[in-house]
Enzyme design. Structure first.
Site, PDB file in Angstrom:
ATOM      1  N   HIS A 178      76.412  70.661  89.191  1.00 30.91           N
ATOM      2  CA  HIS A 178      77.197  71.091  88.244  1.00 30.91           C
ATOM      3  C   HIS A 178      78.489  69.688  87.599  1.00 30.91           C
ATOM      4  O   HIS A 178      79.048  69.161  87.513  1.00 30.91           O
ATOM      5  CB  HIS A 178      77.897  72.482  88.457  1.00 30.91           C
ATOM      6  CG  HIS A 178      78.964  72.817  87.159  1.00 30.91           C
ATOM      7  ND1 HIS A 178      77.826  73.897  86.394  1.00 30.91           N
ATOM      8  CD2 HIS A 178      79.520  73.002  86.212  1.00 30.91           C
ATOM      9  CE1 HIS A 178      78.888  74.531  85.771  1.00 30.91           C
ATOM     10  NE2 HIS A 178      80.345  73.603  85.296  1.00 30.91           N
ATOM     11  N   CYS A 179      77.435  70.163  85.693  1.00 33.47           N
ATOM     12  CA  CYS A 179      77.841  68.831  84.945  1.00 33.47           C
ATOM     13  C   CYS A 179      78.557  69.559  83.540  1.00 33.47           C
ATOM     14  O   CYS A 179      78.114  70.450  83.211  1.00 33.47           O
ATOM     15  CB  CYS A 179      76.303  67.870  84.512  1.00 33.47           C
ATOM     16  SG  CYS A 179      77.342  67.259  83.259  1.00 33.47           S
TER      17      CYS A 179
END
Length: 399
Positions: A178-179
């Site tokens: 998850h960025c």
């Protein structure tokens, strides 16, 4: 006219149980931290805009001196094009379904049923450690055995390489990470755009960094005096130098992951240090898989109308509490059954006294009514387990 009390039909995105945020009537899907996208756009577009302004100023100065400025027009055009591409790839990464797996509305049926031709009873209202959906299942991928995990929240066995994102609260196909900079999970359907975003950011930083030095170097008074006067170029040089280490490092790291067909999640867990990677197809085919192959369609139609009752919130169900109609305990197996499976029977079964079983309980089709009758369970810890099993078996045969 809609009948009174009748609910207006809703679209899937309106009753979606993940943490995602939807825009344009469900056409765009973002993560819950979509606000961070604004910061990223500023960090990319701000320095690029400042550089373009600096180039325009340089063009004006050159033209006033009667010199040819076509060279700097090309620099301005390339800078603007890289900036637009960078922001476009950022939006494509952030606003599309990364590969979300639809949730189940109920747990799957257990595939492990106890097929025994002996008297048995349903276990009611308590935990039975070996009567649950197994936490993992074994599947074969390219001739290799791979364990897939059961997701308590989505109530499904994840596909190989899928994982549950605690931020978006979804299981994602080929989950990478998850960025926070794009405010979205990176998975099967947006990894290509994510890599294009970080690689374009690296090229843009190198471009601005290089031509900022050109601005300083073309000053005939010397580099130090030029740096004292050209503060904007100084700031761009320092900013790009720091940023290159970050986005450049990410670009190199993810290129390595692509060539070896790994995800960030897999690499950080050192899954393939001591065993062969079942997904590795060779460098060329790995590159084709990421950059050229067709992106699979989304598994969710977020604009489709759905029955809200079928998509109500379902609390996370742990595997300890999942029960199916196939879950039975065979009392006659006794300790042999539990020992062979490495699991002990619940303590309450080990200390049952059945003398008042028939007098204090009624059964209908194998279901005991505990609400209107006193509990038949009397604990006698000193009684041997073998005597309890023999007594229960005799009682069952009599019934």
């Amino acid at each position: 006219m809609m009948a009174e009390g009748e609910q207006k039909p809703k679209r899937l995105y309106q009753v979606w149980r993940g943490s995602n945020r939807f825009f344009c009537a469900g056409r765009l899907i973002f993560g819950p931290d979509v606000s961070s996208l604004i910061l990223t756009i500023v960090l990319v577009g701000g320095p690029a805009l400042a550089f373009c302004i600096k180039v325009l100023h340089t063009i004006n100065v050159i033209e006033k001196n009667g010199k040819d400025s076509h060279y700097w027009y090309i620099v301005l055009l390339v800078a603007a094009l890289l900036t637009c591409l960078d922001i476009l790839f950022l939006l494509l990464t952030s606003s599309r379904d990364p590969g979300i797996i639809p949730r189940n509305t109920k747990p799957p049926e257990s595939e492990e049923a106890f097929d025994m031709n002996t008297p048995s009873m349903e276990w009611i209202n308590d935990k039975t450690p070996h009567l649950r959906l197994p936490k993992t299942k074994e599947v074969i991928v390219n001739g290799h055995s791979v364990n897939v995990k059961y997701c308590d929240t989505c109530m499904l066995y994840r596909a190989p390489r899928a994982s549950h994102c605690s931020i978006c609260n979804n299981c994602v196909q080929k989950f990478d990470h998850h960025c926070p900079w794009v405010g979205q999970c990176i998975g099967l359907r947006n990894y290509r755009y994510f890599y294009m975003f970080i690689s374009t950011s690296t090229i843009l930083c190198l471009f601005v960094f290089g031509f900022s030095w050109v601005h300083i170097a073309q000053n005939k008074e010397g580099v130090l005096k030029a740096m004292q006067k050209d503060i904007l170029s100084d700031i761009l040089i320092v900013y790009c130098f720091i940023t290159i280490w970050f986005v450049g490092g990410l670009t190199v790291f993810h290129f390595y992951l692509i060539c070896t067909n790994q995800t960030t999640y897999e690499n950080f867990r050192y899954r393939y240090d001591k065993k062969e990677n079942p997904y590795h197809k060779g460098i060329r085919r790995n590159l084709v898989e990421v950059f050229i192959s067709k992106i699979p369609p989304s598994l969710n139609n977020f604009r489709a109308f759905v029955c809200e009752d079928e998509n109500m919130v379902i609390e996370a169900t742990g595997t300890d509490h999942v029960r199916t109609s196939k879950e039975k305990i065979d009392i006659e197996m006794g300790n042999k059954f539990s020992e062979s499976n490495g699991i002990s029977l619940p303590e309450i079964l080990q200390n049952l006294h059945y003398d008042e079983w028939e007098g204090n309980s009624k059964s209908k089709e194998g279901i005991i009514d505990f609400d209107t009758h006193p509990s038949p369970f009397v604990f006698e810890p000193e009684k041997r387990y073998e005597e309890i099993i023999a007594h229960e078996t005799e009682t069952v045969h009599q019934v």
